[in-house]
Scaffold this motif. Structure first.
Motif, PDB file in Angstrom:
ATOM      1  N   LEU A  80       0.829  -1.202   0.000  1.00 50.72           N
ATOM      2  CA  LEU A  80       0.000   0.000   0.000  1.00 50.72           C
ATOM      3  C   LEU A  80       0.866   1.257   0.000  1.00 50.72           C
ATOM      4  O   LEU A  80       0.600   2.219  -0.732  1.00 50.72           O
ATOM      5  CB  LEU A  80      -0.922  -0.013   1.220  1.00 50.72           C
ATOM      6  N   ASN A  81       1.899   1.256   0.830  1.00 51.10           N
ATOM      7  CA  ASN A  81       2.794   2.410   0.892  1.00 51.10           C
ATOM      8  C   ASN A  81       3.560   2.599  -0.412  1.00 51.10           C
ATOM      9  O   ASN A  81       3.731   3.731  -0.888  1.00 51.10           O
ATOM     10  CB  ASN A  81       3.766   2.254   2.065  1.00 51.10           C
ATOM     11  N   LEU A  82       4.029   1.501  -1.013  1.00 50.73           N
ATOM     12  CA  LEU A  82       4.741   1.600  -2.283  1.00 50.73           C
ATOM     13  C   LEU A  82       3.826   2.154  -3.376  1.00 50.73           C
ATOM     14  O   LEU A  82       4.250   2.965  -4.210  1.00 50.73           O
ATOM     15  CB  LEU A  82       5.283   0.232  -2.695  1.00 50.73           C
ATOM     16  N   ALA A 101      -3.560   3.249   9.349  1.00 46.92           N
ATOM     17  CA  ALA A 101      -2.276   3.135   8.649  1.00 46.92           C
ATOM     18  C   ALA A 101      -2.269   3.985   7.381  1.00 46.92           C
ATOM     19  O   ALA A 101      -1.217   4.487   6.972  1.00 46.92           O
ATOM     20  CB  ALA A 101      -1.971   1.679   8.313  1.00 46.92           C
ATOM     21  N   ALA A 102      -3.436   4.164   6.767  1.00 44.99           N
ATOM     22  CA  ALA A 102      -3.531   5.059   5.610  1.00 44.99           C
ATOM     23  C   ALA A 102      -3.246   6.490   6.045  1.00 44.99           C
ATOM     24  O   ALA A 102      -2.556   7.248   5.347  1.00 44.99           O
ATOM     25  CB  ALA A 102      -4.916   4.954   4.973  1.00 44.99           C
ATOM     26  N   ILE A 157      -6.009   2.890  -4.957  1.00 45.04           N
ATOM     27  CA  ILE A 157      -5.215   1.982  -4.131  1.00 45.04           C
ATOM     28  C   ILE A 157      -6.203   1.181  -3.300  1.00 45.04           C
ATOM     29  O   ILE A 157      -6.822   1.699  -2.369  1.00 45.04           O
ATOM     30  CB  ILE A 157      -4.233   2.763  -3.243  1.00 45.04           C
ATOM     31  N   GLU A 158      -6.387  -0.088  -3.671  1.00 43.85           N
ATOM     32  CA  GLU A 158      -7.421  -0.925  -3.054  1.00 43.85           C
ATOM     33  C   GLU A 158      -6.806  -1.873  -2.027  1.00 43.85           C
ATOM     34  O   GLU A 158      -6.059  -2.789  -2.354  1.00 43.85           O
ATOM     35  CB  GLU A 158      -8.160  -1.736  -4.124  1.00 43.85           C
ATOM     36  N   ASP A 159      -7.141  -1.631  -0.769  1.00 41.58           N
ATOM     37  CA  ASP A 159      -6.675  -2.461   0.344  1.00 41.58           C
ATOM     38  C   ASP A 159      -7.704  -3.568   0.548  1.00 41.58           C
ATOM     39  O   ASP A 159      -8.819  -3.317   1.011  1.00 41.58           O
ATOM     40  CB  ASP A 159      -6.541  -1.585   1.596  1.00 41.58           C
ATOM     41  N   GLY A 203      -1.300  -2.666 -11.608  1.00 36.24           N
ATOM     42  CA  GLY A 203      -1.719  -2.233 -12.926  1.00 36.24           C
ATOM     43  C   GLY A 203      -0.606  -1.568 -13.724  1.00 36.24           C
ATOM     44  O   GLY A 203       0.508  -2.082 -13.811  1.00 36.24           O
ATOM     45  N   ARG A 204      -0.909  -0.397 -14.272  1.00 35.57           N
ATOM     46  CA  ARG A 204       0.058   0.298 -15.132  1.00 35.57           C
ATOM     47  C   ARG A 204       1.263   0.822 -14.362  1.00 35.57           C
ATOM     48  O   ARG A 204       2.226   1.274 -14.967  1.00 35.57           O
ATOM     49  CB  ARG A 204      -0.632   1.465 -15.846  1.00 35.57           C
ATOM     50  N   TYR A 205       1.216   0.745 -13.031  1.00 30.71           N
ATOM     51  CA  TYR A 205       2.299   1.292 -12.212  1.00 30.71           C
ATOM     52  C   TYR A 205       3.250   0.213 -11.694  1.00 30.71           C
ATOM     53  O   TYR A 205       4.020   0.451 -10.765  1.00 30.71           O
ATOM     54  CB  TYR A 205       1.715   2.067 -11.020  1.00 30.71           C
ATOM     55  N   VAL A 206       3.202  -0.972 -12.273  1.00 25.92           N
ATOM     56  CA  VAL A 206       3.989  -2.093 -11.753  1.00 25.92           C
ATOM     57  C   VAL A 206       5.484  -1.791 -11.770  1.00 25.92           C
ATOM     58  O   VAL A 206       6.215  -2.159 -10.830  1.00 25.92           O
ATOM     59  CB  VAL A 206       3.658  -3.393 -12.518  1.00 25.92           C
ATOM     60  N   LYS A 207       5.975  -1.136 -12.805  1.00 28.69           N
ATOM     61  CA  LYS A 207       7.406  -0.847 -12.882  1.00 28.69           C
ATOM     62  C   LYS A 207       7.846   0.072 -11.757  1.00 28.69           C
ATOM     63  O   LYS A 207       8.869  -0.167 -11.099  1.00 28.69           O
ATOM     64  CB  LYS A 207       7.724  -0.203 -14.238  1.00 28.69           C
ATOM     65  N   GLN A 208       7.074   1.123 -11.492  1.00 24.70           N
ATOM     66  CA  GLN A 208       7.427   2.060 -10.411  1.00 24.70           C
ATOM     67  C   GLN A 208       7.409   1.366  -9.053  1.00 24.70           C
ATOM     68  O   GLN A 208       8.284   1.605  -8.206  1.00 24.70           O
ATOM     69  CB  GLN A 208       6.452   3.245 -10.393  1.00 24.70           C
ATOM     70  N   VAL A 209       6.416   0.500  -8.820  1.00 23.99           N
ATOM     71  CA  VAL A 209       6.306  -0.195  -7.533  1.00 23.99           C
ATOM     72  C   VAL A 209       7.457  -1.184  -7.365  1.00 23.99           C
ATOM     73  O   VAL A 209       8.066  -1.273  -6.288  1.00 23.99           O
ATOM     74  CB  VAL A 209       4.945  -0.908  -7.421  1.00 23.99           C
ATOM     75  N   GLU A 210       7.782  -1.927  -8.424  1.00 23.79           N
ATOM     76  CA  GLU A 210       8.878  -2.891  -8.341  1.00 23.79           C
ATOM     77  C   GLU A 210      10.207  -2.185  -8.060  1.00 23.79           C
ATOM     78  O   GLU A 210      11.010  -2.651  -7.236  1.00 23.79           O
ATOM     79  CB  GLU A 210       8.959  -3.686  -9.636  1.00 23.79           C
TER      80      GLU A 210
END
Length: 470
Positions: free
Chosen positions: A182-184, A205-206, A279-281, A328-335
């Protein structure tokens, strides 16, 4: 009237007339189907309606029973009405004070966010960890670097398929618990000063994450039954430059609300219109009481804007800290962010979860877990209905293990928290779920604790504290 409503009203009249008395067992679903020529779905809907009214409750592996106190059962709280302006967040000190108290074994932990340890198969998990560690190829450790263990990601992708989600293995990033994911995700789509739409009340935590990153919160009205008010969210999106929306669609913490499927579709469509990531928890999604697992909003995402996060901490292995995100489309940034922070989630622990999922009866464990949690919730609801004063309102979630209690207006949750602490009972005061420290007369109770004489006595004590302050 629909068939299930007719059947529910018939049972309700029998209760009113004293034909069915408190403690009496209702016909099983099978018996009712046979005697009334109804479908199982109709009978279950009728019983669920009666449960929502507080007229009956469920005992795990035993059946449905007439509630002892349904006529005086507290109603549910009204939806929240937060202001429509953005606000900085300043709740960290209060939250960490509460977290310190939940570490003590001497306390009855109604304030804890963690499920009770007796609910989980720690012996089997230890065996799975031992087997996985013995089989592990030292060179294979590198496979557990981001995005994570390939087999674990494949098994998670298969879970998505069962939910009707199209999530390729390549999109899944293993994290150290859902909270890291979630934080990433939040870091990937925001910068200091940005606005984030959140529920009201919201998972604390949010709030801490928003405060830590120098963001501002826009609170959106939220119903204890169906979650975020989408009309209010649409207004906020029109008025503010919102960069992300963080919410729980399934059994939200602290309310326990479940957003209906059609509202999830509408939510995804609304955010896609504004090109705002969600951002779905979804850490409580597996803890449902009905027949089917509710879909996440991710199931309706066609633009890669839903950043779905979950973990095994609430449903299988607390303390193992294995979660994931499908951003989703943000997988590269999160990784990349994962690489630059914790580098990787423990390789042996990832392998242990794989071993358990494949060989130790994960779905059987989940069925038992859900039954036990529902039984404990019913016991807590019964006790709160009997011990708390007039004017109390209580949620009745269809999953998870939290109750949100709205006390009479004269009662301050922080005072309840302090007095309960003196008696070795923890509660979560409503103020920690609001960036403005609102919900002063609300508390969240963890109803997943083992039901015992000390637990029941603690509810009685807590009810006495609230009654004295009312």
């Amino acid at each position: 009237m629909k068939l299930y409503e007719q059947y529910a009203d018939e049972i309700s009249r029998n209760i009113d007339q004293g034909i069915l008395r408190p403690g009496d067992r209702l016909p099983s679903v099978r018996e009712a189907c046979r005697s009334r020529h109804l479908s199982p779905a109709t009978v279950l809907q009728a019983y669920r309606l009666l449960e929502d009214r507080g007229q009956i409750y469920t005992r795990a592996r035993s059946g449905y029973y007439v509630s002892a106190n349904w006529k005086g059962f507290p109603p549910e709280p009204e939806p929240s009405r937060p202001p429509e302006t953005s606000t900085p967040v300043n709740v960290r000190d209060l939250i960490f004070e509460l977290l310190e108290t939940t570490k003590s074994e001497d306390f009855v932990q109604f304030g804890s966010a963690f499920p009770a340890p007796d609910l989980f198969p720690f012996t089997k998990l230890a065996r799975a960890l031992h087997t996985a560690a013995c089989r592990m190829n030292p060179l294979g450790i590198y496979e557990s670097l981001p995005p994570g263990n390939p087999e674990l990601r494949r098994l998670i992708a298969r879970q998505y398929v069962e939910l009707g989600c199209s999530v390729p293995t390549e999109e899944i990033v293993i994290t150290t618990g859902a909270l890291e994911g979630l934080n990433l995700c939040l870091q990937a789509v925001t910068r200091a000063g940005d606005l984030v739409a959140i529920e009201s009340p919201a998972f604390y935590a949010a709030l801490v994450a928003i405060e830590r990153l120098g963001l501002k919160a826009v609170e959106i009205a939220t119903s204890p039954r169906e979650g975020m008010n989408l009309a209010a969210l649409a207004t906020a999106l029109d008025r503010h430059s919102i960069k992300a929306c963080w919410l729980m669609t399934n059994f939200q913490n602290p309310l326990g609300c479940l957003m209906p499927e059609e509202k999830k579709q509408e939510l995804v469509k609304l955010l896609a219109l504004h090109d705002v990531p969600l951002i779905e928890d979804d850490v409580y999604g597996e803890l449902y009481y009905d027949r089917d697992r509710p879909k996440p909003a991710k199931a309706f995402d066609h633009k890669g804007l839903v950043m779905h996060c979950s973990s095994f901490s609430k449903c299988l292995a607390p303390g193992y800290r294995v979660g994931w995100t499908a951003p989703g489309r943000y997988v590269k940034q999160v990784e990349e962010a994962k690489h630059m922070t914790t580098i990787a989630t423990s390789a042996p622990i990832q392998a242990a979860i794989v071993e358990f999922l494949k060989h130790f009866g994960y779905k059987h464990h989940l069925r038992k877990l859900r039954q036990e949690l529902q039984a404990r919730q019913n016991q807590m609801l019964q006790a709160v209905g009997q011990k708390f004063p007039q004017g109390t309102r209580v949620t009745r979630p269809a999953g998870g293990y939290f109750l949100w209690i709205e006390m009479p207006e004269s009662v301050n949750a922080l005072e309840v928290y302090r007095l309960a602490m003196e008696r070795k009972i923890t509660v979560a005061p409503g103020q920690i779920f609001s960036p403005r420290r609102k919900f002063e007369n609300c508390i969240r109770l963890n109803c997943g604790q083992m039901w015992s004489s000390p637990t029941e006595a603690a509810v009685t004590t807590l009810g006495g504290i609230v009654t004295a302050l009312a």
